[in-house]
Design an enzyme around this catalytic site. Structure first.
Site, PDB file in Angstrom:
ATOM      1  N   ARG A   1       0.856 -15.099   4.396  1.00 50.22           N
ATOM      2  CA  ARG A   1      -0.073 -14.257   5.254  1.00 50.22           C
ATOM      3  C   ARG A   1      -1.416 -14.948   5.395  1.00 50.22           C
ATOM      4  O   ARG A   1      -1.836 -15.375   4.524  1.00 50.22           O
ATOM      5  CB  ARG A   1       0.142 -12.704   5.100  1.00 50.22           C
ATOM      6  CG  ARG A   1       1.533 -12.491   5.411  1.00 50.22           C
ATOM      7  CD  ARG A   1       1.763 -10.902   4.796  1.00 50.22           C
ATOM      8  NE  ARG A   1       1.012  -9.987   5.648  1.00 50.22           N
ATOM      9  CZ  ARG A   1       0.970  -8.663   5.567  1.00 50.22           C
ATOM     10  NH1 ARG A   1       1.438  -8.162   4.334  1.00 50.22           N
ATOM     11  NH2 ARG A   1       0.221  -7.770   6.403  1.00 50.22           N
TER      12      ARG A   1
ATOM     13  N   ASP B   1       2.048  -0.546  12.418  1.00 49.92           N
ATOM     14  CA  ASP B   1       3.240  -0.465  11.533  1.00 49.92           C
ATOM     15  C   ASP B   1       4.232   0.192  11.967  1.00 49.92           C
ATOM     16  O   ASP B   1       5.584   0.047  11.251  1.00 49.92           O
ATOM     17  CB  ASP B   1       2.684  -0.109  10.212  1.00 49.92           C
ATOM     18  CG  ASP B   1       1.932  -0.781   9.328  1.00 49.92           C
ATOM     19  OD1 ASP B   1       1.743  -1.806   9.767  1.00 49.92           O
ATOM     20  OD2 ASP B   1       1.167  -0.152   8.380  1.00 49.92           O
TER      21      ASP B   1
ATOM     22  N   LYS C   1       1.063   5.497   2.079  1.00 52.99           N
ATOM     23  CA  LYS C   1       0.638   4.048   1.246  1.00 52.99           C
ATOM     24  C   LYS C   1      -0.733   3.566   1.332  1.00 52.99           C
ATOM     25  O   LYS C   1      -1.170   3.517   0.251  1.00 52.99           O
ATOM     26  CB  LYS C   1       1.829   3.047   1.768  1.00 52.99           C
ATOM     27  CG  LYS C   1       1.272   1.716   1.056  1.00 52.99           C
ATOM     28  CD  LYS C   1       2.811   0.789   1.169  1.00 52.99           C
ATOM     29  CE  LYS C   1       2.934   0.203   2.617  1.00 52.99           C
ATOM     30  NZ  LYS C   1       2.118  -1.007   2.620  1.00 52.99           N
ATOM     31  N   SER C   2      -1.364   3.487   2.471  1.00 49.85           N
ATOM     32  CA  SER C   2      -2.773   3.170   2.537  1.00 49.85           C
ATOM     33  C   SER C   2      -3.500   4.142   1.817  1.00 49.85           C
ATOM     34  O   SER C   2      -4.558   3.577   1.074  1.00 49.85           O
ATOM     35  CB  SER C   2      -3.060   3.163   4.258  1.00 49.85           C
ATOM     36  OG  SER C   2      -2.496   2.535   4.824  1.00 49.85           O
TER      37      SER C   2
ATOM     38  N   LYS D   1       2.813  -9.554   9.736  1.00 49.19           N
ATOM     39  CA  LYS D   1       2.896  -8.684   8.890  1.00 49.19           C
ATOM     40  C   LYS D   1       3.873  -9.225   7.809  1.00 49.19           C
ATOM     41  O   LYS D   1       3.943 -10.491   7.429  1.00 49.19           O
ATOM     42  CB  LYS D   1       3.691  -7.434   9.502  1.00 49.19           C
ATOM     43  CG  LYS D   1       2.643  -6.827  10.528  1.00 49.19           C
ATOM     44  CD  LYS D   1       1.145  -6.427   9.904  1.00 49.19           C
ATOM     45  CE  LYS D   1       0.221  -5.732  10.891  1.00 49.19           C
ATOM     46  NZ  LYS D   1      -0.980  -5.447  10.367  1.00 49.19           N
TER      47      LYS D   1
ATOM     48  N   ARG E   1      10.148  -2.681   6.506  1.00 51.09           N
ATOM     49  CA  ARG E   1      10.058  -1.702   7.789  1.00 51.09           C
ATOM     50  C   ARG E   1      11.248  -2.217   8.742  1.00 51.09           C
ATOM     51  O   ARG E   1      11.673  -1.261   9.643  1.00 51.09           O
ATOM     52  CB  ARG E   1       8.754  -1.636   8.538  1.00 51.09           C
ATOM     53  CG  ARG E   1       7.529  -1.010   7.657  1.00 51.09           C
ATOM     54  CD  ARG E   1       6.379  -0.530   8.295  1.00 51.09           C
ATOM     55  NE  ARG E   1       5.419  -0.517   7.522  1.00 51.09           N
ATOM     56  CZ  ARG E   1       5.110   0.727   6.405  1.00 51.09           C
ATOM     57  NH1 ARG E   1       5.916   1.635   6.546  1.00 51.09           N
ATOM     58  NH2 ARG E   1       3.978   0.548   5.726  1.00 51.09           N
TER      59      ARG E   1
ATOM     60  N   GLN F   1      -7.598  -3.684   6.823  1.00 51.66           N
ATOM     61  CA  GLN F   1      -7.609  -4.537   5.726  1.00 51.66           C
ATOM     62  C   GLN F   1      -8.976  -5.202   5.380  1.00 51.66           C
ATOM     63  O   GLN F   1      -9.927  -5.063   4.358  1.00 51.66           O
ATOM     64  CB  GLN F   1      -6.330  -5.222   5.560  1.00 51.66           C
ATOM     65  CG  GLN F   1      -5.147  -4.225   5.278  1.00 51.66           C
ATOM     66  CD  GLN F   1      -3.986  -5.119   4.910  1.00 51.66           C
ATOM     67  OE1 GLN F   1      -3.812  -6.276   4.944  1.00 51.66           O
ATOM     68  NE2 GLN F   1      -2.904  -4.531   4.569  1.00 51.66           N
TER      69      GLN F   1
ATOM     70  N   ARG G   1      -6.162   3.510  -1.709  1.00 52.46           N
ATOM     71  CA  ARG G   1      -7.534   3.614  -1.507  1.00 52.46           C
ATOM     72  C   ARG G   1      -7.812   4.474  -2.604  1.00 52.46           C
ATOM     73  O   ARG G   1      -8.995   4.577  -3.231  1.00 52.46           O
ATOM     74  CB  ARG G   1      -8.059   4.200  -0.077  1.00 52.46           C
ATOM     75  CG  ARG G   1      -7.831   2.854   0.731  1.00 52.46           C
ATOM     76  CD  ARG G   1      -7.653   3.378   2.285  1.00 52.46           C
ATOM     77  NE  ARG G   1      -7.961   2.275   3.163  1.00 52.46           N
ATOM     78  CZ  ARG G   1      -6.949   1.588   3.484  1.00 52.46           C
ATOM     79  NH1 ARG G   1      -5.933   1.499   3.105  1.00 52.46           N
ATOM     80  NH2 ARG G   1      -7.239   0.599   4.564  1.00 52.46           N
TER      81      ARG G   1
HETATM   82  C1  S3P Z   1      -3.331  -1.224   6.294  1.00 52.23           C
HETATM   83  C2  S3P Z   1      -3.691  -2.102   7.375  1.00 52.23           C
HETATM   84  C3  S3P Z   1      -2.711  -2.569   8.596  1.00 52.23           C
HETATM   85  C4  S3P Z   1      -1.360  -2.105   8.260  1.00 52.23           C
HETATM   86  C5  S3P Z   1      -1.020  -2.418   6.722  1.00 52.23           C
HETATM   87  C6  S3P Z   1      -1.840  -1.282   6.036  1.00 52.23           C
HETATM   88  C7  S3P Z   1      -4.330  -0.658   5.313  1.00 52.23           C
HETATM   89  O1  S3P Z   1      -2.755  -3.922   8.096  1.00 52.23           O
HETATM   90  O2  S3P Z   1      -0.605  -3.004   8.885  1.00 52.23           O
HETATM   91  O3  S3P Z   1       0.606  -1.993   6.542  1.00 52.23           O
HETATM   92  O4  S3P Z   1      -3.802   0.012   4.329  1.00 52.23           O
HETATM   93  O5  S3P Z   1      -5.372  -0.874   5.611  1.00 52.23           O
HETATM   94  P1  S3P Z   1      -4.121  -4.584   8.968  1.00 52.23           P
HETATM   95  O6  S3P Z   1      -5.217  -4.266   8.472  1.00 52.23           O
HETATM   96  O7  S3P Z   1      -4.036  -6.376   8.435  1.00 52.23           O
HETATM   97  O8  S3P Z   1      -3.750  -4.514  10.444  1.00 52.23           O
END
Ligand code: S3P
Length: 433
Positions: free
Chosen positions: A125, A318, A23-24, A345, A390, A172, A28
């Site tokens: 959040r 995560d 996903k991350s 989260k 999750r 993030q 990107r």
């Molecule tokens: C993510 C960073 C993490 C993670 C999130 C995805 C990302 O969050 O928990 O599910 O894609 O950069 P944080 O950067 O807030 O820790």
């Protein structure tokens, strides 16, 4: 709408599966593809609700994005760093913190006047963590009164680079600043005390944007443009996590997964499960699209509790809902500290997991920054996932070792990261409806 998953207890968990894309990394790839001139082809892209929010956002801003859902291939017709169009309509990012925080950096840099809204979870959040560094760069981002979404991004007079020491370990936040830094006229430096996932750094390199990487810091030099390219997305270790734990706790179980991302900033779960005595093997370790991947096999294991090392926390952030299930099935006590971020989260994962585990008869104690779980037996009952994908998947897997059935309410969130979870889990033996 409350969606309830009914999972009957027991069974074995066995087979070979293909876990969908990370996903991350998918977010990107689409973002940098949109900001390049020309065509970017993303292979193995995750097409979950969260990633679709990113895709839709760029479509609203004038970027053509073609999806091939049968091959998980996405074509992004980039418009260049300065090609995004303003939109009078709000950008809707649903549950996706990555979309909101990273795109806030891009939209600020691009000088758009735009608002972004999220669902009720995302709207609770913390967003000041990105607004503060963006303001230092010259951006104009407002939150609602309590520092949460909606975000209102106003025009600015151009961004300048900053040196920013991150107060929280957050990829993030780091990524938001680096993406904004693409538009700054001086260098942008992020200092991180605790390493967080480095997919933005890797993706910058893939798109021809070079960074100066030093111990504990990342510097982006100004006036670089991303160049369209082909990106291959590895399978998501965060989705594989449920199968790693399921394979370890299930009776006579064995699960194999191919091409899973094992970047060291993400693979804390493997280290933790191995410390707990899980039988995990990594084969065919190789580089794919700049990321390390491996084929992973896990088999039924006699797990024992552990003190989770502090330096594993960010790299497993995560995966704790799944790890808590492993801890509840293990012999002895597992302690996690230094994980306050879990409270911010998609839900407060310390409280929501603790509440579900207590319902299932697990003895535990919570702390502001963690949890102590006394392993042993998992009972049966109805647990509330509170919309957190999750948490819902973690409790589904718990049924493999439970003494009775587990019903999971508010489980609809699963499609934000892993729409095929139920069908894949069923195909290897989870008794889920
Ligand atoms: C993510 C960073 C993490 C993670 C999130 C995805 C990302 O969050 O928990 O599910 O894609 O950069 P944080 O950067 O807030 O820790």
């Amino acid at each position: 709408m409350d969606s309830v998953l009914r999972v009957s207890n027991g069974g074995t968990f066995t087979g070979s599966i293909l876990v969908p894309g990370d996903k991350s990394i998918s977010h990107r790839a689409i973002m940098l593809g949109a900001l390049s001139d020309g065509l970017t082809r993303v292979t193995g892209c995750l097409l979950s609700e969260d990633v679709r929010c990113t895709i839709n956002a760029f479509r609203v801003l004038g970027v053509q994005v073609d999806l091939n859902t049968s091959t998980d291939e996405v074509l992004v017709h980039g418009v260049g760093l300065h090609g995004l169009k303003n939109s009078p309509e709000s950008i809707v990012v649903g549950n996706s913190g990555t979309s909101m925080r990273l795109m806030a950096g891009i939209f600020s840099g691009a000088g758009l006047s735009i608002s972004m809204i999220g669902d009720s979870s995302l709207s609770s959040r913390p967003m000041k963590r990105i607004c503060e560094p963006l303001a230092q760069m010259g951006a104009n981002v407002k939150t609602s009164g309590d520092g949460t979404a909606p975000l209102y991004i106003g025009a600015n007079n151009g961004l300048k680079g900053i040196t920013y020491a991150m107060p929280v370990a957050s990829a993030q936040v780091k990524s938001c600043i680096l993406l904004a830094g693409l538009y700054a006229d001086t260098p942008t430096k992020v200092i991180e005390r605790i390493p967080t996932r480095d997919h933005t750094e890797t993706m910058f390199e893939t798109f021809g944007v070079s960074l100066v990487l030093e111990a504990g810091s990342i510097t982006l030099l100004p006036t670089q443009k991303p160049i369209a390219c082909d990106v291959v997305v590895p399978a998501d270790i965060s989705s594989a996590a449920f199968f790693l734990v399921g394979g370890a706790i299930g009776l006579d179980s064995r699960i194999s997964m191919k091409g899973v991302g094992v970047n060291k900033t993400r693979s804390g779960i493997i280290r933790i499960l191995e410390m707990m005595n899980a039988k995990i093997s990594l084969t065919n370790v190789r580089m794919r699209g700049g990321e390390k991947v491996a084929d992973i096999t896990v088999a039924s294991s006699d797990l024992h509790g552990v003190d989770i090392p502090l330096d594993c926390v960010a790299a497993a952030i995560d995966e704790f809902p799944a790890i808590f299930i492993a801890a509840a099935c293990a012999k002895g006590v597992t302690v996690l500290r230094g994980a306050t971020e879990l409270r911010h989260k998609e839900s407060d994962r310390i409280e929501v997991m603790a509440s579900g585990l207590r319902t299932l008869g697990v003895d535990l104690e919570t702390y502001e920054d963690g949890i102590k779980i006394v392993g042993g037996c998992i009972g049966s009952g109805t647990v509330d996932a509170q919309g957190d994908h999750r948490v819902a998947m973690a409790f589904s897997i718990a049924a493999l070792k439970a003494s009775g059935n587990i019903d999971i309410s508010n489980a609809e969130g699963i499609s934000t990261s892993f729409p095929e979870f139920v069908s894949i889990a069923k195909s290897v033996g989870l008794r889920v409806e």
